[in-house]
Design a protein around this motif. Sequence first.
Motif, short mmCIF file in Angstrom:
data_model
loop_
_atom_site.label_atom_id
_atom_site.label_comp_id
_atom_site.label_asym_id
_atom_site.label_seq_id
_atom_site.Cartn_x
_atom_site.Cartn_y
_atom_site.Cartn_z
N ILE A 1 -18.67 54.49 -62.19
CA ILE A 1 -18.73 55.15 -60.88
C ILE A 1 -19.64 54.34 -59.97
CG2 ILE A 1 -19.38 57.23 -59.61
CD1 ILE A 1 -19.01 58.83 -62.18
N ALA A 2 -19.14 54.04 -58.78
CA ALA A 2 -19.96 53.36 -57.77
C ALA A 2 -20.10 54.28 -56.57
CB ALA A 2 -19.33 52.04 -57.35
N ILE A 3 -21.31 54.35 -56.06
CA ILE A 3 -21.60 55.12 -54.86
C ILE A 3 -22.01 54.11 -53.81
CG2 ILE A 3 -23.07 56.88 -53.81
CD1 ILE A 3 -22.62 56.72 -57.57
N ALA A 4 -21.33 54.10 -52.67
CA ALA A 4 -21.60 53.10 -51.64
C ALA A 4 -21.80 53.75 -50.28
CB ALA A 4 -20.43 52.12 -51.57
N ASP A 5 -22.80 53.24 -49.57
CA ASP A 5 -23.08 53.67 -48.20
C ASP A 5 -23.28 52.41 -47.38
OD1 ASP A 5 -23.96 54.74 -45.81
OD2 ASP A 5 -25.47 56.04 -46.71
N PRO A 6 -22.18 51.81 -46.90
CA PRO A 6 -22.30 50.56 -46.14
C PRO A 6 -23.28 50.71 -44.97
CG PRO A 6 -20.01 51.03 -46.63
CD PRO A 6 -20.80 52.25 -47.01
N PRO A 7 -24.22 49.76 -44.83
CA PRO A 7 -25.27 49.93 -43.82
C PRO A 7 -24.80 49.78 -42.38
CG PRO A 7 -25.49 47.82 -44.93
CD PRO A 7 -24.42 48.58 -45.64
N PHE A 8 -23.67 49.14 -42.18
CA PHE A 8 -23.16 48.95 -40.82
C PHE A 8 -21.76 49.54 -40.74
CE2 PHE A 8 -26.09 45.48 -41.83
CZ PHE A 8 -27.11 45.81 -40.94
N LEU A 9 -21.46 50.15 -39.62
CA LEU A 9 -20.22 50.92 -39.46
C LEU A 9 -19.12 50.06 -38.85
CD1 LEU A 9 -21.85 54.19 -38.10
CD2 LEU A 9 -21.34 53.55 -40.48
N ASN A 10 -18.81 48.96 -39.52
CA ASN A 10 -17.75 48.09 -39.02
C ASN A 10 -16.84 47.67 -40.16
OD1 ASN A 10 -18.79 45.59 -40.24
ND2 ASN A 10 -20.47 45.82 -38.77
N GLU A 11 -15.71 47.15 -39.81
CA GLU A 11 -14.71 46.77 -40.81
C GLU A 11 -15.17 45.60 -41.67
OE1 GLU A 11 -9.96 45.65 -41.10
OE2 GLU A 11 -10.77 46.47 -39.23
N THR A 12 -15.86 44.63 -41.08
CA THR A 12 -16.31 43.48 -41.84
C THR A 12 -17.25 43.89 -42.98
OG1 THR A 12 -16.08 42.05 -39.91
CG2 THR A 12 -17.52 41.26 -41.68
N THR A 13 -18.22 44.73 -42.68
CA THR A 13 -19.15 45.22 -43.71
C THR A 13 -18.39 45.94 -44.80
OG1 THR A 13 -20.99 45.38 -42.17
CG2 THR A 13 -21.11 46.76 -44.15
N ASN A 14 -17.44 46.78 -44.42
CA ASN A 14 -16.67 47.52 -45.42
C ASN A 14 -15.80 46.59 -46.25
OD1 ASN A 14 -16.78 50.71 -45.38
ND2 ASN A 14 -17.32 49.93 -43.35
N ARG A 15 -15.29 45.52 -45.68
CA ARG A 15 -14.51 44.56 -46.46
C ARG A 15 -15.39 43.85 -47.50
NH1 ARG A 15 -9.43 44.55 -45.45
NH2 ARG A 15 -8.65 45.14 -43.40
N TYR A 16 -16.61 43.51 -47.12
CA TYR A 16 -17.55 42.94 -48.09
C TYR A 16 -17.80 43.94 -49.23
CZ TYR A 16 -19.03 39.07 -44.99
OH TYR A 16 -19.09 37.94 -44.22
N PHE A 17 -18.04 45.20 -48.86
CA PHE A 17 -18.29 46.22 -49.88
C PHE A 17 -17.07 46.39 -50.78
CE2 PHE A 17 -22.13 48.95 -49.73
CZ PHE A 17 -22.89 48.14 -48.91
N ALA A 18 -15.89 46.44 -50.21
CA ALA A 18 -14.67 46.61 -51.01
C ALA A 18 -14.52 45.46 -52.00
CB ALA A 18 -13.45 46.72 -50.11
#
Length: 190
Positions: free
Chosen positions: A93-110
């Motif tokens: 299980i991974a819990i993630a809260d990307p620090p910035f609300l943009n697509e680029t940050t979320n792509r890094y997290f994904a």
Amino acid sequence: MKEDWQLSQFWYSADFASRFATFLYAHCTPSTRIAFLSCPTSYVGFQHQNPLPHVYLFEYDARFGLVAGDNFVKYDLEEPDVFPQELRGKIDIAIADPPFLNETTNRYFAQTLNSLLDPTSGKLVLLTSTSTRAFLPSVYTSPPAGPLYRTSFAVEHAGSRLQNEFGVWTSWEWEGEVEGVRCEGREEGA
């Protein structure tokens, strides 16, 4: 520790952290391997309430090395594949809260999440602003880090200073309630 707004840190309320920890624990066994990415107050709340041995904190802010000890992983979202090799594909299980609300940050997290999570049974819990809903379905597309299902959980931050509404999504669907939280359905693009 104080929030560092330069790192886009916003702490959860104690009540939310406790309820969230109870929700997460309902999905765990004593051997579950968990990774918290960029959500140190969630990590602290979970380990305070339900300490498990294989719980890791992936965080850029090195101050949290004091809290997580040997289970601290220095995490730079712009280096999504840089983390201990022995954790690759091993997280349940991974819990993630990307620090910035943009697509680029979320792509890094994904990218990190797809490498970290067990490819056959890994689960993601994503906490982020509802302002990101338009691109979430195109970023978190397939298992183990997608597709996403919106839950009824309302995220509460300490001090309630944020202008954005936050929500919780999971990469799996369930019926009924788990610790008072419902799965509201698959997230569709806006």
